[in-house]
Structures are given as structure tokens and as C-alpha cells.
Design a protein around this motif. Structure first.
Motif, short mmCIF file in Angstrom:
data_model
loop_
_atom_site.label_atom_id
_atom_site.label_comp_id
_atom_site.label_asym_id
_atom_site.label_seq_id
_atom_site.Cartn_x
_atom_site.Cartn_y
_atom_site.Cartn_z
N LEU A 1 -7.13 6.51 -9.70
CA LEU A 1 -6.66 5.36 -8.92
C LEU A 1 -7.23 5.39 -7.50
O LEU A 1 -7.66 4.35 -6.98
CB LEU A 1 -5.13 5.36 -8.87
CG LEU A 1 -4.40 5.01 -10.18
CD1 LEU A 1 -2.91 5.26 -10.04
CD2 LEU A 1 -4.67 3.57 -10.57
N ILE A 2 -7.25 6.57 -6.88
CA ILE A 2 -7.78 6.69 -5.52
C ILE A 2 -9.26 6.35 -5.49
O ILE A 2 -9.73 5.58 -4.63
CB ILE A 2 -7.54 8.10 -4.98
CG1 ILE A 2 -6.04 8.33 -4.78
CG2 ILE A 2 -8.29 8.30 -3.66
CD1 ILE A 2 -5.69 9.76 -4.41
N ILE B 1 -5.06 13.82 -12.62
CA ILE B 1 -6.24 13.07 -13.08
C ILE B 1 -6.04 11.57 -12.84
O ILE B 1 -6.92 10.88 -12.31
CB ILE B 1 -6.52 13.35 -14.57
CG1 ILE B 1 -6.89 14.82 -14.76
CG2 ILE B 1 -7.65 12.44 -15.08
CD1 ILE B 1 -7.13 15.21 -16.20
N MET B 2 -4.88 11.06 -13.23
CA MET B 2 -4.60 9.62 -13.03
C MET B 2 -4.58 9.27 -11.55
O MET B 2 -5.10 8.23 -11.14
CB MET B 2 -3.26 9.27 -13.68
CG MET B 2 -2.87 7.80 -13.50
SD MET B 2 -4.09 6.66 -14.22
CE MET B 2 -3.83 6.99 -15.97
N ALA B 3 -4.01 10.13 -10.74
CA ALA B 3 -3.96 9.87 -9.30
C ALA B 3 -5.36 9.81 -8.71
O ALA B 3 -5.67 8.93 -7.91
CB ALA B 3 -3.14 10.96 -8.61
N ILE C 1 1.28 6.67 -6.82
CA ILE C 1 0.19 7.59 -7.14
C ILE C 1 0.66 9.04 -7.02
O ILE C 1 0.27 9.90 -7.84
CB ILE C 1 -1.02 7.34 -6.20
CG1 ILE C 1 -1.66 5.99 -6.51
CG2 ILE C 1 -2.06 8.45 -6.32
CD1 ILE C 1 -2.78 5.59 -5.58
N GLN C 2 1.51 9.32 -6.04
CA GLN C 2 2.00 10.68 -5.85
C GLN C 2 2.83 11.17 -7.03
O GLN C 2 2.94 12.39 -7.26
CB GLN C 2 2.83 10.74 -4.57
CG GLN C 2 2.01 10.60 -3.29
CD GLN C 2 2.86 10.55 -2.06
OE1 GLN C 2 4.07 10.30 -2.11
NE2 GLN C 2 2.24 10.78 -0.89
N ALA D 1 0.84 -1.20 0.00
CA ALA D 1 0.00 0.00 0.00
C ALA D 1 0.88 1.25 0.00
O ALA D 1 0.58 2.23 -0.70
CB ALA D 1 -0.92 -0.01 1.21
N LEU D 2 1.95 1.23 0.78
CA LEU D 2 2.87 2.37 0.81
C LEU D 2 3.54 2.57 -0.55
O LEU D 2 3.68 3.71 -1.02
CB LEU D 2 3.92 2.14 1.89
CG LEU D 2 4.96 3.25 2.07
CD1 LEU D 2 4.28 4.56 2.46
CD2 LEU D 2 6.00 2.86 3.13
N THR D 3 3.93 1.48 -1.19
CA THR D 3 4.51 1.56 -2.53
C THR D 3 3.52 2.15 -3.52
O THR D 3 3.87 2.98 -4.37
CB THR D 3 4.96 0.17 -3.00
OG1 THR D 3 5.89 -0.39 -2.07
CG2 THR D 3 5.59 0.24 -4.39
#
Length: 362
Positions: free
Chosen positions: A211-212, A206-208, A200-201, A193-195
Motif C-alpha cells: 500500500l505504501i 507485506i500488505m502494508a 496500514i499499521q 490520510a490519517l485514517t
């Protein structure tokens, strides 16, 4: 065994880093708190009592598995040396161990089918949520960079957690015996999850956000589905695996026992004395007097002056010499017996008959 294995991991790590003093202290600690208690438990015979029932790595278990092969080899008149070469206890035990071990570390067990006993299983619900499994897989992918000792230890923890479970075969893969894998799995999933968060950062806004939102939708849906399955389906899905009928059985027998000289109840599929002790609110000291030296898992045994537990599913049948002033408790699948009358039916939440009480017709 898992504590001992974890201790061996750190012992090896300390020796590799030439921390001899710390390694010596750890070795003494393992000896005092792990090996010595284990030795005395095994030497007394009590420590292996359960393993003798469910263990699959033993000469007796290997002989049982090899019996068919031996018969087939004998029929084919195969030379004894050839038979021993391909069908021996060592090879068979190793094969059985790896067969059981791979059950526990597979995604089929963790995220698809689940395990046993069935009484712990939520219908159509895997052990782990799929979004958590995706974190776990990402964590495994990131493990290729795990050269630091703590990361290697987490992987060792997960893999070694299945080793004790792989030594058994009853209700396999087993949820209770694999619980030692859980901390390793959770840490690997957390690292995944951290990876993922770091990935994502680095993405465009928009892509981030996509995914969220995707993970939020999947997580919310899986959580809601779990709650739905547990609240709606679990209580009535195959309730015979969970012995839900015994509070009613204990309440009924306690209510009517003064009317009979003897009560004979089937103990098919379980050992009901625990329910009678708990729901009957029997004093622990009195409970020990009723059980110790009297409990018999292979035969009938008396629980107090009136109550008898029968190993037969149908202690009342057409061949039974029906006694006066005796109440019989058959499992629901038993046929009705002429010349008797039903006094009570205990039903499960799905309306199936769990136990049917009957007596001689007056």
C-alpha cells in the motif's frame, strides 16, 4: 458570506450547548465585523456592482431565464395561474442555485474536469491529485463517526464554502470563488490520510508495504505529470486566454508612439489599460488621471493624448476612414485591408498572431 456562515455555525453550537454568554459575544462580533460592513457596502451600491454583472439569483436574472418558457406558455394559451405555478421566479432561482451548487461539490469539478477561468487551468490537469482525492473520500467515509463538534465543523466548512460561488454563473464552476472550500477539503483529506495510516499499521508487513509503495508511485507520477504539464504545455496551450501578448504590445507602442498622431488599439476580450499602466511603468497618480472618469467598458475611450482603446476587434477594416499618421492595432483574426501596410505583428508563444499593427500605405 463564508465568514458569516461560519460564525452562524458556532453561534448555533454555542446556543445548543447553552453557552449563552459566549453566544452573545459572538453575535456582537458578527454584527460589528460582518453584518455592519456588509450593510454599508450594499447600501452604497458599490458592494453589489460586481454581483449585478455575474449574479444569477435576482428577479432580473430569473426573468431572463423564464422568458422562453413564458413565450411557449403564451403560444400554447396556457392559463396564467398554471404558468405562474410552474414558472415563477422563486422556483427558478432555487433550481438555478442548486444546479450551480452541485457543480462545486462534485468530484467532476474537484478531481476530473476542473473549472474556469481557463487562464488558470493547467492542461489535462484536475484541481486535486487523485491520491489526495482518495484521502478525501476516505475522510468522508470516516465522517460517519464525526459526532464531535470540530469534525462536524470541518464538513460544514467544506459544504458552505461553495454557497457564495453558487450565487454566480459567469465562468462556472469558478476556481477563484470556490477557494473558500479549500481549507475544509484539505482537512478532510488529511483526516482521510490519517485514517489510511492507521489502517496500514494494522495490516501485515507485506500488505502494508504494498500500500505504501502504491501510494508513493501514484503520488510521484502525478506530481511529475503536473510539473510536466505546467512547464511544457501551459505556456503554449491556448495562450490567448492569458493575454500574454501585452508586454510586447506595450513595448512596441511605447517605442513608436512618437511617430504617430494617434494610436487606435482593439480592446477586444479584455481591458488593456492595466497592462499599459503596469508595463509602461506609469506613476500611479498619473494612472488615476488617465483612467478615472474616462474608462468605458462598453465603448471606445481615450487613454492619454494619443492612445485610444476601441471596442471593435478590427478598428481598421474596409469601412474605416483611414487617417494619416495613425497606427491601428487589430486582433490577429482580422483580414488585411487594401491600401495599408503592416508595421508589426505580435505573436504568442504558439506562433499565432495576437495583434497586427498597420498604417495607411505611403
Amino acid at each position: 458570506p463564508v465568514i458569516y456562515l461560519n460564525g452562524l455555525f458556532w453561534l448555533g453550537a454555542l446556543l445548543f450547548s447553552r453557552e449563552k454568554r459566549k453566544a452573545g459575544m459572538l453575535c456582537i462580533t458578527l454584527l460589528i465585523f460582518s453584518l455592519v460592513p456588509t450593510y454599508f457596502s450594499i447600501a452604497s451600491g458599490e458592494g453589489l456592482a460586481r454581483y449585478r454583472q455575474i449574479g444569477n439569483i435576482s428577479p432580473q436574472a430569473a426573468e431572463a431565464r423564464l422568458s422562453v418558457s413564458f413565450l411557449e406558455e403564451s403560444h400554447a394559451e396556457t392559463p396564467l395561474l398554471v404558468t405562474r405555478l410552474f414558472h415563477n421566479k422563486l422556483e427558478n432561482s432555487l433550481r438555478e442555485f442548486f444546479r450551480e451548487y452541485t457543480k462545486y461539490i462534485s468530484l467532476n469539478f474537484l478531481s476530473v474536469q476542473g473549472g474556469f477561468p481557463i487562464r488558470y487551468v493547467i492542461p489535462e490537469q484536475p484541481l486535486e491529485f487523485w491520491f489526495v482525492t482518495s484521502w478525501f473520500l476516505i475522510g468522508l467515509f470516516a465522517a460517519r463517526r464525526w459526532r464531535k463538534l470540530p469534525y462536524a465543523y470541518v464538513m460544514f466548512w467544506f459544504l458552505s464554502g461553495a454557497l457564495p460561488a453558487a450565487l454566480t454563473t459567469e465562468d462556472s464552476p469558478n476556481l477563484q470563488r470556490s477557494v473558500f472550500m479549500l481549507p475544509g477539503f484539505q482537512i478532510i483529506a488529511a483526516m482521510g490520510a490519517l485514517t489510511l495510516v492507521k489502517y496500514i499499521q494494522k495490516q501485515e508487513k507485506i500488505m502494508a508495504r504494498l500500500l505504501i509503495v502504491g501510494f508513493l508511485i501514484l503520488g510521484s507520477w502525478e506530481t511529475a505529470r503536473f510539473v510536466h504539464q505546467m512547464i511544457i504545455h501551459q505556456p503554449i496551450h491556448q495562450p490567448w486566454h492569458r493575454n500574454v501578448q501585452f508586454p510586447q504590445i506595450v513595448a512596441y507602442t511605447s517605442e513608436v508612439e512618437h511617430q504617430y498622431n494617434k494610436l487606435i488599439i482593439s480592446k477586444s476580450g479584455t481591458e488593456p489599460y492595466l497592462y499599459f499602466l503596469f508595463f509602461g511603468k506609469i506613476d500611479p497618480r498619473r494612472g488615476q488621471e488617465l483612467v478615472i472618469g474616462k474608462r468605458d467598458v462598453t465603448s471606445d475611450w481615450d487613454f492619454g493624448e494619443k492612445l485610444r482603446f476601441s471596442r471593435e476587434s478590427c478598428p481598421l477594416s474596409v469601412t474605416t476612414n483611414i487617417e494619416e499618421d495613425t497606427l491601428y492595432g487589430n486582433v490577429g483574426e482580422c483580414a488585411l485591408v487594401p491600401g495599408t501596410e503592416i508595421t508589426q505583428e505580435i505573436r504568442r508563444l504558439d506562433n499565432t498572431v495576437a495583434m497586427r499593427f498597420a498604417k495607411k500605405k505611403e
